[in-house]
Write a protein that holds these residues in place. Structure first.
Motif, PDB file in Angstrom:
ATOM      1  N   LEU A   1       0.814  -1.222   0.000  1.00 54.63           N
ATOM      2  CA  LEU A   1       0.000   0.000   0.000  1.00 54.63           C
ATOM      3  C   LEU A   1       0.848   1.274   0.000  1.00 54.63           C
ATOM      4  CD1 LEU A   1      -2.579  -1.184   2.691  1.00 54.63           C
ATOM      5  CD2 LEU A   1      -2.976  -1.048   0.234  1.00 54.63           C
TER       6      LEU A   1
ATOM      7  N   THR B   1      -7.827   2.567   0.356  1.00 58.51           N
ATOM      8  CA  THR B   1      -7.414   1.186   0.643  1.00 58.51           C
ATOM      9  C   THR B   1      -8.617   0.252   0.620  1.00 58.51           C
ATOM     10  OG1 THR B   1      -5.650   2.003   2.061  1.00 58.51           O
ATOM     11  CG2 THR B   1      -6.308  -0.283   2.397  1.00 58.51           C
TER      12      THR B   1
ATOM     13  N   THR C   1      -8.720  -4.179  -3.926  1.00 56.47           N
ATOM     14  CA  THR C   1      -9.085  -3.318  -2.796  1.00 56.47           C
ATOM     15  C   THR C   1      -9.289  -4.206  -1.571  1.00 56.47           C
ATOM     16  OG1 THR C   1     -11.437  -3.530  -3.268  1.00 56.47           O
ATOM     17  CG2 THR C   1     -10.319  -1.625  -4.240  1.00 56.47           C
TER      18      THR C   1
END
Ligand code: HEM
Length: 438
Positions: free
Chosen positions: A114, A152, A225
């Motif tokens: 991420l 996220t 996701t």
């Protein structure tokens, strides 16, 4: 068993509650000064809390049987927003099932992926900071942390629905503190009831939007996701999350994940900018590192500075676990039905562990390794914060990027720093006012 609660302040419940909400850290300091390692505080609407700060007592609690120490039952004030199927409000088998299903999405290896998203959102945020105009770092960090967690979970926040989710969450967190229990606060009169109704309407609005996000994600192929990972997650019987379970966990991750990180960032930037030698060392470390995307894992001084700030100002200064059965901790015989509260703030202020505890000195984290019972800003045991790696990475990227791209200073016209309660966290008053130098 005869009970023996440690003594606490000789004040009415109303006074104790008021002091806790208005002067959180200094009230804890005062209790520790007057009563030592363990004391009892009674909060209106929240019951008796026995506080512990000595590491062996903290360890006894964190490693205790989760059937006796019930963390979910210790968070009733979160239920109006997070509801039944949240990691923060559940205990027992349903809790363990959810934790196992969500954990893979928060493993360090997965969180490292991420970094690019976090870096991009940070650059977008920094590009809006105007030179020479003082502003609240907390406000900017809150917006940034919310963008990071929403992207996220759901992917890039581009749709009107995502924008509405963002706006509603900001408002709901502001109101959360008005809802200390599951019951409407009827005794507090008409204003409280109106506030309560408004709060519930906003939660309903939020739910409609989140359920729509879930429905559209279920239609799509997996897209990386976190929502698509959670939709694919299965328990041991091969069963996935229902829509209600997903809703509750998504809202939990947004709520638990952004205000905490933003507020910790506001404290960290305060301490780092306040100490010129720390800023200089940090700048040197960041400038001397090759600009590889994985450099965030190897910035020891930056990591130490963030830990030192989490030590000085843990934004959740204690956790509260409800006792299902009587237990003895640190020699105190405690009855069922009261809360035990391992208090990171007070552990972190112990001079036997942290000499000169009120001094901000990142080096202590390079010189010594602290156990999870000596340093516990993310709580501990089976209930340790699931987002710990996520939060540490995000804070490193945000502060590292600020140092790479800008020259930031504290706003010298701002009043002297002190701590205030904001919603569920303890924040720097005024949000740490900063200014970008030209
Ligand atoms: C610096 C930032 C953070 C701090 C200081 C922090 C602190 C904590 C603490 C003290 C707890 C225990 C709460 C309790 O038991 O009542 C907790 C739990 C939790 N946190 Fe964090 N947190 C941070 C960031 C995050 C992030 C980024 C996420 C997710 C994106 C997150 C998600 C959670 C969840 C889901 C729980 C419940 C875990 C469980 O009981 O299994 N947190 N956090």
């Amino acid at each position: 068993m005869e009970h023996s609660l440690p003594p606490g302040p000789k004040l009415s419940i109303e006074e104790q509650t008021f002091l806790w909400f208005s002067t959180t850290y200094s009230f804890l300091d005062r209790c520790a000064r007057d009563h030592g390692d363990s004391f009892t505080i009674e909060f209106k609407g929240f019951g008796k809390h026995v506080f512990f700060s000595e590491p062996t007592a903290v360890q006894e609690i964190y490693r205790g049987d989760p059937a006796i120490f019930r963390a979910g039952a210790g968070n009733p004030f979160l239920r109006p927003m997070l509801h039944t199927y949240s990691l923060l409000t559940m205990d027992g088998a349903p809790y363990t099932r959810h934790r196992k299903m969500i954990l893979p999405a928060f493993q360090p290896q997965r969180v490292t992926e991420l970094a690019t998203l976090m870096r991009e959102e940070t650059e977008i945020s920094l590009s809006k900071w105007e030179v020479g105009k003082p502003f609240s770092a907390l406000r900017a960090f809150r917006e940034l942390a919310l963008s990071i967690v929403l992207r996220t979970l759901f992917g890039p926040v581009v749709s009107e629905r995502a924008r509405q989710i963002k706006a509603l969450l900001v408002q709901l967190l502001d109101d959360l503190i008005l809802t200390p229990s599951e019951k409407a606060p009827t005794a507090e009169g008409a204003l409280a009831v109106r506030e309560w109704e408004k709060f519930n309407r906003s939660v309903e609005e939020l739910d409609t939007l989140v359920y729509a996000e879930i429905a559209s994600a279920r239609e799509k192929p997996a897209d990386g996701t976190m929502l698509s990972l959670l939709i694919a997650a299965k328990d041991e019987a091969g069963i996935g999350f229902s829509d209600t379970e997903l809703r509750d966990e998504l809202v939990t991750l947004v709520v638990a994940g952004h205000e905490t990180t933003a507020t910790s960032l506001a404290w960290a930037i305060y301490w780092i900018l306040h100490k010129a030698e720390v800023s200089q060392k940090l700048l040197h470390e960041i400038e001397s590192q090759p600009k590889t995307p994985d450099r965030w894992a190897t910035l020891p001084y930056l990591e130490a500075a963030i830990k030192e700030s989490l030590r000085m100002n843990p934004v959740i200064p204690f956790v509260s676990w409800l006792l299902e059965e009587p237990v003895t901790i640190a020699g105190f015989k405690l009855p069922a039905g009261i809360h035990v509260a391992p208090c990171s703030y007070l552990t972190h202020r112990r001079p036997d562990l942290y000499p000169d505890p009120t001094v901000f000195r990142p080096e202590r984290f390079l010189e010594r390794k602290y156990t999870p019972y000596e340093f516990h800003p993310f709580a501990g045991g089976v209930r340790r914060c699931i987002g710990m790696y996520f939060a540490m990475l995000e804070m490193k990227i945000v502060i590292g990027t600020i140092f790479e791209k800008l020259t930031l200073r504290l706003d010298q016209t701002a009043p002297k720093m002190h701590a205030v309660r904001r919603s569920v966290v303890v924040a720097p008053a005024g949000g740490t006012r900063v200014v970008v130098m030209g």
